[in-house]
Write an enzyme that holds these catalytic residues in place. Structure first.
Site, PDB file in Angstrom:
ATOM      1  N   SER A   1     -24.625  84.572  54.673  1.00 50.13           N
ATOM      2  CA  SER A   1     -25.993  84.923  55.063  1.00 50.13           C
ATOM      3  C   SER A   1     -26.750  85.587  53.917  1.00 50.13           C
ATOM      4  O   SER A   1     -26.150  86.157  53.003  1.00 50.13           O
ATOM      5  CB  SER A   1     -25.983  85.870  56.264  1.00 50.13           C
ATOM      6  OG  SER A   1     -25.190  85.360  57.303  1.00 50.13           O
TER       7      SER A   1
HETATM    8  N1  SAH Z   1     -20.647  86.585  58.348  1.00 50.03           N
HETATM    9  C1  SAH Z   1     -20.565  85.499  57.393  1.00 50.03           C
HETATM   10  C2  SAH Z   1     -21.572  84.405  57.657  1.00 50.03           C
HETATM   11  C3  SAH Z   1     -21.052  83.507  58.644  1.00 50.03           C
HETATM   12  S1  SAH Z   1     -21.805  81.944  58.919  1.00 50.03           S
HETATM   13  C4  SAH Z   1     -20.685  85.991  55.976  1.00 50.03           C
HETATM   14  O1  SAH Z   1     -20.950  87.173  55.771  1.00 50.03           O
HETATM   15  O2  SAH Z   1     -20.462  85.191  55.074  1.00 50.03           O
HETATM   16  C5  SAH Z   1     -21.141  81.706  60.531  1.00 50.03           C
HETATM   17  C6  SAH Z   1     -19.647  81.497  60.603  1.00 50.03           C
HETATM   18  O3  SAH Z   1     -19.313  81.393  61.988  1.00 50.03           O
HETATM   19  C7  SAH Z   1     -19.142  80.204  59.958  1.00 50.03           C
HETATM   20  O4  SAH Z   1     -18.147  80.514  59.036  1.00 50.03           O
HETATM   21  C8  SAH Z   1     -18.590  79.405  61.134  1.00 50.03           C
HETATM   22  O5  SAH Z   1     -17.477  78.607  60.795  1.00 50.03           O
HETATM   23  C9  SAH Z   1     -18.234  80.497  62.109  1.00 50.03           C
HETATM   24  N2  SAH Z   1     -18.121  80.087  63.527  1.00 50.03           N
HETATM   25  C10 SAH Z   1     -18.826  79.132  64.189  1.00 50.03           C
HETATM   26  N3  SAH Z   1     -18.449  79.083  65.474  1.00 50.03           N
HETATM   27  C11 SAH Z   1     -17.459  80.006  65.635  1.00 50.03           C
HETATM   28  C12 SAH Z   1     -16.647  80.413  66.730  1.00 50.03           C
HETATM   29  N4  SAH Z   1     -16.787  79.879  67.949  1.00 50.03           N
HETATM   30  N5  SAH Z   1     -15.741  81.392  66.529  1.00 50.03           N
HETATM   31  C13 SAH Z   1     -15.589  81.969  65.304  1.00 50.03           C
HETATM   32  N6  SAH Z   1     -16.332  81.617  64.226  1.00 50.03           N
HETATM   33  C14 SAH Z   1     -17.253  80.658  64.380  1.00 50.03           C
END
Ligand code: SAH
Length: 213
Positions: free
Chosen positions: A61
């Site tokens: 993000s």
């Molecule tokens: N917090 C992260 C940004 C994450 S982007 C950072 O600081 O880099 C969102 C993430 O959520 C992705 O890696 C995606 O694979 C994950 N995601 C999507 N659906 C999910 C689920 N049901 N459970 C856990 N993770 C999930």
């Protein structure tokens, strides 16, 4: 490349220069090297004012978004935080410096591994990355003081309210697939109070309670 200088500029311009006021949050952004949490080929863009691809269609993000979510969470040093969507591990790394322990759930096994490696490189040992579907929370270590969802969700699933301690809060980008609002739900005397912040766009949360498409 002087990453320290870029990091200072990011904090001054993108965070304090906007509306991030919490000194502890600003201080933490100065301590965590964001270049350790991006893909090698994006290292020189690590301090850009934008999200960056981390593979598997996912992104780390934008710094400002991480900062606002952290500020809204209002972490205390004894808090146990649940993060849903580890991605690069950067949000977990920031949060880890402001609370006691972070459980972070990631659906994509390769990204769970990526996050673990990045956190290790940064010398962080109070985050546990768990590979699984966080759309139903993480019953195993519940209840949590705070919960942050870092992917878009149509509506915060009820399971998450059950896994939240009284007095705690959930911060999430909530709304339809391509436009969400950053919201906070506080559990006060077992009643839920909602606050809406600003519009945002996140990658979708998948899994049982996530987006299907
Ligand atoms: N917090 C992260 C940004 C994450 S982007 C950072 O600081 O880099 C969102 C993430 O959520 C992705 O890696 C995606 O694979 C994950 N995601 C999507 N659906 C999910 C689920 N049901 N459970 C856990 N993770 C999930």
């Amino acid at each position: 490349m002087d990453f320290k200088k870029l990091r200072q500029e990011m904090v001054e311009v993108q965070l304090a220069g906007r509306d991030v006021r919490d000194e502890k949050v600003l201080e933490t952004f100065l301590q965590i090297p964001r270049e350790l949490f991006v893909l090698e080929k994006y290292r020189y863009s690590a301090y850009d004012d934008s999200p960056l691809p981390i593979g598997y269609g996912q992104t780390i993000s934008q710094p400002y978004m991480v900062a606002k979510m952290t500020e809204i969470l209002n972490l205390h040093k004894n808090d146990i935080l649940l993060e849903i969507g580890s991605g690069s591990g950067y949000q977990a790394a920031i949060a880890s410096r402001l609370c006691k322990f972070v459980y972070s759930v990631e659906l994509v096994p390769e990204l769970a591994e990526f996050a673990r490696n990045n956190l290790e490189k940064a010398g962080i040992d109070n985050v546990e990355v768990i590979c699984g579907d966080g759309s139903i929370g993480l019953e195993e270590f519940a209840p949590y003081d705070k919960i942050v969802i870092t992917a878009a969700i149509e509506e915060v699933p009820l399971e998450l309210f059950d896994q939240l301690k009284d007095g705690g809060c959930i911060v999430a980008p909530e709304g339809p697939r391509y436009t969400q609002q950053l919201v906070k739900y506080e559990k006060i005397n077992n009643e839920i109070v909602k606050e809406v912040y600003f519009g945002c766009v996140f990658v979708p949360l998948r899994g049982e309670k996530g987006f299907k498409e």
